[in-house]
Design a protein around this motif. Structure first.
Motif, PDB file in Angstrom:
ATOM      1  N   UNK A   1       0.815  -1.219   0.000  1.00 54.35           N
ATOM      2  CA  UNK A   1       0.000   0.000   0.000  1.00 54.35           C
ATOM      3  C   UNK A   1       0.849   1.270   0.000  1.00 54.35           C
ATOM      4  N   UNK A   2       1.785   1.317  -0.916  1.00 50.84           N
ATOM      5  CA  UNK A   2       2.679   2.469  -1.032  1.00 50.84           C
ATOM      6  C   UNK A   2       1.875   3.726  -1.378  1.00 50.84           C
ATOM      7  N   UNK A   3       2.163   4.855  -0.704  1.00 54.04           N
ATOM      8  CA  UNK A   3       1.451   6.094  -1.036  1.00 54.04           C
ATOM      9  C   UNK A   3       1.799   6.592  -2.435  1.00 54.04           C
ATOM     10  N   UNK A   4       1.014   7.534  -2.894  1.00 54.38           N
ATOM     11  CA  UNK A   4       1.264   8.122  -4.211  1.00 54.38           C
ATOM     12  C   UNK A   4       2.585   8.890  -4.190  1.00 54.38           C
ATOM     13  N   UNK A   5       3.160   9.170  -5.371  1.00 55.28           N
ATOM     14  CA  UNK A   5       4.405   9.947  -5.411  1.00 55.28           C
ATOM     15  C   UNK A   5       4.241  11.285  -4.699  1.00 55.28           C
ATOM     16  N   UNK A   6       5.293  11.656  -3.936  1.00 60.77           N
ATOM     17  CA  UNK A   6       5.229  12.916  -3.205  1.00 60.77           C
ATOM     18  C   UNK A   6       6.621  13.404  -2.858  1.00 60.77           C
ATOM     19  N   UNK A   7       6.683  14.685  -2.572  1.00 57.72           N
ATOM     20  CA  UNK A   7       7.929  15.327  -2.158  1.00 57.72           C
ATOM     21  C   UNK A   7       7.591  16.316  -1.053  1.00 57.72           C
ATOM     22  N   UNK A   8       8.606  16.818  -0.382  1.00 59.49           N
ATOM     23  CA  UNK A   8       8.454  17.758   0.708  1.00 59.49           C
ATOM     24  C   UNK A   8       7.528  17.170   1.776  1.00 59.49           C
ATOM     25  N   UNK A   9       7.676  15.878   2.020  1.00 66.19           N
ATOM     26  CA  UNK A   9       6.856  15.190   3.016  1.00 66.19           C
ATOM     27  C   UNK A   9       7.738  14.796   4.198  1.00 66.19           C
ATOM     28  N   UNK A  10       7.131  14.775   5.356  1.00 71.87           N
ATOM     29  CA  UNK A  10       7.861  14.282   6.531  1.00 71.87           C
ATOM     30  C   UNK A  10       7.768  12.761   6.557  1.00 71.87           C
ATOM     31  N   UNK A  11       8.654  12.154   7.259  1.00 74.18           N
ATOM     32  CA  UNK A  11       8.669  10.707   7.386  1.00 74.18           C
ATOM     33  C   UNK A  11       8.706  10.393   8.882  1.00 74.18           C
ATOM     34  N   UNK A  12       7.541  10.437   9.549  1.00 72.72           N
ATOM     35  CA  UNK A  12       7.543  10.198  10.990  1.00 72.72           C
ATOM     36  C   UNK A  12       7.833   8.735  11.302  1.00 72.72           C
TER      37      UNK A  12
END
Length: 130
Positions: A116-127
């Protein structure tokens, strides 16, 4: 210095091999065991040792590092660094959703295949949830 509420410019005195200036746009940083780790703009992770005031690129002994990217999610847990997404320059910047792990103990990169990989993204945090 939090007690003095003052900033100190460390760039002119730091030793070693810091990330190159062209990689600083969209760089991601994490702190781990009194060291600072920088990823982005180049294919490797750079370690800044606060005690010795020294930059060191972490060597890769196996696996393939992720494509060069900016604005990636970056986290660390128990010596394993996770890189997710970001912008990869393929003529024009393209958002990606791949995930990679760098194991500092073995100096090895592995591409992860999460469900269930999320959609492509950038400028996201990785908690990190432990």
């Amino acid at each position: 210095n939090i007690a003095l509420r003052a900033w100190t410019d460390l760039s002119s005195r730091a030793k070693g091999s810091p990330p190159p200036p062209e990689s600083l746009l969209g760089i991601s940083l994490v702190a781990y065991k009194r060291k600072l780790y920088a990823y982005g703009g180049v294919r490797d992770i750079h370690e800044y040792d606060l005690a010795s005031d020294t930059w060191t690129p972490l060597e890769t002994t196996s696996g393939t590092p992720p494509d060069i990217r900016q604005y990636a999610g970056f986290a660390v847990h128990e010596g394993k660094f996770i890189v997710f997404g970001g912008y990869v320059n393929k003529g024009d910047p393209v958002r990606v959703n791949d995930m990679h792990m760098f194991d500092a103990a073995s100096s090895a990169w592995t591409e992860l295949q999460p469900l269930n990989k999320p959609s492509p993204r950038a400028v996201a945090t990785l908690p990190l949830i432990d």
